[in-house]
Design a protein around this motif. Structure first.
Motif, PDB file in Angstrom:
ATOM      1  N   CYS A 281       0.900  -1.701  -0.243  1.00  0.00           N
ATOM      2  CA  CYS A 281      -0.299  -0.131  -0.212  1.00  0.00           C
ATOM      3  C   CYS A 281       1.142   0.941   0.416  1.00  0.00           C
ATOM      4  CB  CYS A 281      -1.070  -0.243   0.874  1.00  0.00           C
ATOM      5  SG  CYS A 281      -1.855   1.327   1.197  1.00  0.00           S
ATOM      6  N   VAL A 282       0.374   2.234  -0.433  1.00  0.00           N
ATOM      7  CA  VAL A 282       1.151   3.435  -0.837  1.00  0.00           C
ATOM      8  C   VAL A 282       1.193   4.758   0.397  1.00  0.00           C
ATOM      9  CG1 VAL A 282       0.849   4.095  -3.435  1.00  0.00           C
ATOM     10  CG2 VAL A 282      -0.535   5.002  -2.088  1.00  0.00           C
ATOM     11  N   GLY A 283       0.513   4.161   1.422  1.00  0.00           N
ATOM     12  CA  GLY A 283       0.185   4.672   2.966  1.00  0.00           C
ATOM     13  C   GLY A 283      -0.709   5.572   2.881  1.00  0.00           C
ATOM     14  N   GLU A 284      -0.260   6.834   3.369  1.00  0.00           N
ATOM     15  CA  GLU A 284      -0.915   8.011   3.672  1.00  0.00           C
ATOM     16  C   GLU A 284      -1.145   8.973   2.119  1.00  0.00           C
ATOM     17  OE1 GLU A 284      -1.824   9.284   6.538  1.00  0.00           O
ATOM     18  OE2 GLU A 284      -0.539   8.100   7.878  1.00  0.00           O
ATOM     19  N   GLN A 285      -0.936   8.769   1.343  1.00  0.00           N
ATOM     20  CA  GLN A 285      -1.027   8.805  -0.163  1.00  0.00           C
ATOM     21  C   GLN A 285      -2.029   8.469  -0.686  1.00  0.00           C
ATOM     22  OE1 GLN A 285       2.218   8.355  -2.296  1.00  0.00           O
ATOM     23  NE2 GLN A 285       3.945   9.669  -1.405  1.00  0.00           N
ATOM     24  N   ARG A 313      -4.846  -6.779   7.028  1.00  0.00           N
ATOM     25  CA  ARG A 313      -4.110  -6.009   6.736  1.00  0.00           C
ATOM     26  C   ARG A 313      -3.880  -4.796   5.676  1.00  0.00           C
ATOM     27  NH1 ARG A 313       0.020  -8.677   1.352  1.00  0.00           N
ATOM     28  NH2 ARG A 313      -1.597  -7.840   0.869  1.00  0.00           N
ATOM     29  N   LEU A 314      -4.756  -4.556   4.634  1.00  0.00           N
ATOM     30  CA  LEU A 314      -5.264  -4.076   4.203  1.00  0.00           C
ATOM     31  C   LEU A 314      -5.757  -2.403   5.172  1.00  0.00           C
ATOM     32  CD1 LEU A 314      -6.116  -2.152   1.699  1.00  0.00           C
ATOM     33  CD2 LEU A 314      -8.646  -3.365   2.047  1.00  0.00           C
ATOM     34  N   LYS A 315      -6.346  -2.158   5.865  1.00  0.00           N
ATOM     35  CA  LYS A 315      -6.640  -1.437   6.678  1.00  0.00           C
ATOM     36  C   LYS A 315      -5.622  -1.613   7.713  1.00  0.00           C
ATOM     37  CE  LYS A 315     -10.566  -1.092   9.167  1.00  0.00           C
ATOM     38  NZ  LYS A 315     -12.194  -0.779   9.931  1.00  0.00           N
ATOM     39  N   GLY A 316      -4.956  -1.605   8.448  1.00  0.00           N
ATOM     40  CA  GLY A 316      -3.786  -1.267   9.207  1.00  0.00           C
ATOM     41  C   GLY A 316      -2.349  -0.623   8.339  1.00  0.00           C
ATOM     42  N   ARG A 317      -2.835  -0.336   6.900  1.00  0.00           N
ATOM     43  CA  ARG A 317      -1.174  -0.332   6.314  1.00  0.00           C
ATOM     44  C   ARG A 317      -1.519   0.801   5.262  1.00  0.00           C
ATOM     45  NH1 ARG A 317       0.986  -5.195   3.011  1.00  0.00           N
ATOM     46  NH2 ARG A 317       2.418  -5.691   4.822  1.00  0.00           N
ATOM     47  N   LEU A 318      -2.925   1.636   5.385  1.00  0.00           N
ATOM     48  CA  LEU A 318      -3.652   2.632   5.175  1.00  0.00           C
ATOM     49  C   LEU A 318      -3.710   3.599   6.381  1.00  0.00           C
ATOM     50  CD1 LEU A 318      -7.628   1.259   5.172  1.00  0.00           C
ATOM     51  CD2 LEU A 318      -5.865   1.876   3.158  1.00  0.00           C
ATOM     52  N   GLY A 319      -3.528   5.001   5.438  1.00  0.00           N
ATOM     53  CA  GLY A 319      -3.377   6.034   6.088  1.00  0.00           C
ATOM     54  C   GLY A 319      -4.097   6.420   6.734  1.00  0.00           C
ATOM     55  N   ALA A 320      -4.310   7.784   7.949  1.00  0.00           N
ATOM     56  CA  ALA A 320      -4.955   7.874   8.809  1.00  0.00           C
ATOM     57  C   ALA A 320      -6.111   8.751   8.686  1.00  0.00           C
ATOM     58  CB  ALA A 320      -3.741   8.781   9.835  1.00  0.00           C
TER      59      ALA A 320
END
Length: 354
Positions: A281-285, A313-320
């Protein structure tokens, strides 16, 4: 001749169109008016982007035997590739006159009509789609599962009976390798590679980027379709991003989620789907598109526990921003690896009724 025809069909099925063409050429040098081989060589020419040659073979086939429906079907395909939708529609109607119950011909005619009714500015890689228009403000983009077609999945969308909503069912841009297009098939699609050359399923590995590369290319193509064909102010028909929803099944659901992470839209629904194990995932972006990821309690193809673990896992890697608004949610239903019945469809598509 039959041996050459069989060898050509085998090569065609494996995606070796050049070898198939040589076999058909040899067979036709012995029997130049064999309509079945002319039809097979025509579809081979189409796969090789030799549309004028395909049209010539289709014309010969229909002249030799006007009652051979596949000759008219190949003629329709060649004319469509050449941009002559009027002749394509006339040809496939002749095929339907001969075989009125042929579902492939019926679906192909629907595709041609969709293209005639709404000429979208789509990239070359996305020339097969089904559009069902409405006067309302909403657009639902449908992404079918592995081995399905846009025409079949459009029928699922039609059964949902969503008011004030246009449907755009896109066909996956890659062939179902190695079970590639058969000479008598309209083509089944794949959004990214799933099979090894021997037909076995690709096992996910961090150092194997085939699936990820295909996924990202499909996302790029679908995004280009939306930005050029649906959202651009220069088009005759424009939908807003906030009224655009993407609904994907299985492999199409993986594309839908990745698209929703890249582009802010009204919403994404992924059915019987899970993220690729090698996905990053691209995280905060990430775009904060609302997403609903659903799964069947009795799914034997993608077990519920596996899909749920990848969802977490997807939810854990998403941005704030995603986490703060709980934009990605989970739903599960009493079904297998299938599309939901209409009642469940009503439940999972509330946003598109706005």
């Amino acid at each position: 001749i039959q041996v050459l025809k069989s060898e050509g069909n085998k090569a065609f099925k494996l995606g070796d169109f050049e070898s198939a063409l040589k076999c058909y050429d040899s067979a036709l040098s012995v029997h130049p008016s064999h309509v079945q081989i002319l039809s097979n060589r025509a579809i081979c020419y189409i796969r090789l982007n030799r549309y004028e040659d395909a049209l010539a073979d289709a014309e010969r086939a229909t002249q030799q035997d006007p009652a051979w429906s596949k000759g008219w079907a190949r003629r329709a395909e060649a004319f469509r590739k050449l941009g002559n939708l009027s002749e394509a529609a006339q040809s496939i109607r002749k095929a339907l006159d001969i075989e009125p119950n042929n579902a492939d011909y019926t679906n192909f005619l629907k595709t041609i009509k969709s293209e005639q009714d709404g000429r979208f500015d789509f990239p070359e890689a996305m020339k097969r789609f089904t559009f069902i228009g409405s006067d309302g403000p909403n657009l639902v983009v449908l992404l079918h599962g592995l081995g399905d077609t846009c025409e079949n999945f459009a029928e699922f969308g039609r059964k949902l009976k969503l008011p004030h909503t246009s449907l755009l069912s896109l066909h996956a841009p890659f062939p179902l390798f190695p079970y590639d297009f058969l000479p008598d098939d309209e083509g089944r699609g794949s959004w990214f590679s799933s099979f090894e050359a021997d037909g076995s399923i690709i096992s996910p590995r961090d150092d194997d980027t085939r699936r990820i590369n295909g996924l990202m290319e499909s996302v790029r193509i679908v995004r280009a379709c939306l930005e050029r064909g649906c959202w651009a102010s220069t088009n005759s028909r424009v939908w807003s991003r906030e009224h655009t929803f993407v609904l994907g099944f299985s492999q199409g659901g993986i594309v839908a989620v990745e698209l929703g992470l890249q582009v802010l839209m009204g919403g994404v629904i992924a059915m019987s789907s899970c993220q690729l194990e090698e996905w990053r995932c691209v995280g905060e972006q990430c775009a904060t598109t609302p997403m609903l990821i659903t799964h069947g309690l009795h799914d034997k193809r993608v077990p519920l526990e596996h899909a749920r673990a990848l969802f977490e896992r997807l939810k854990g890697r998403l941005g704030a921003a995603h986490r703060a608004h709980d934009q990605v949610t989970w739903g599960q239903y009493s079904k297998g690896h299938t599309t939901p019945r209409s009642a469940q469809g009503d439940t999972i598509l509330p946003a598109s009724r706005a």
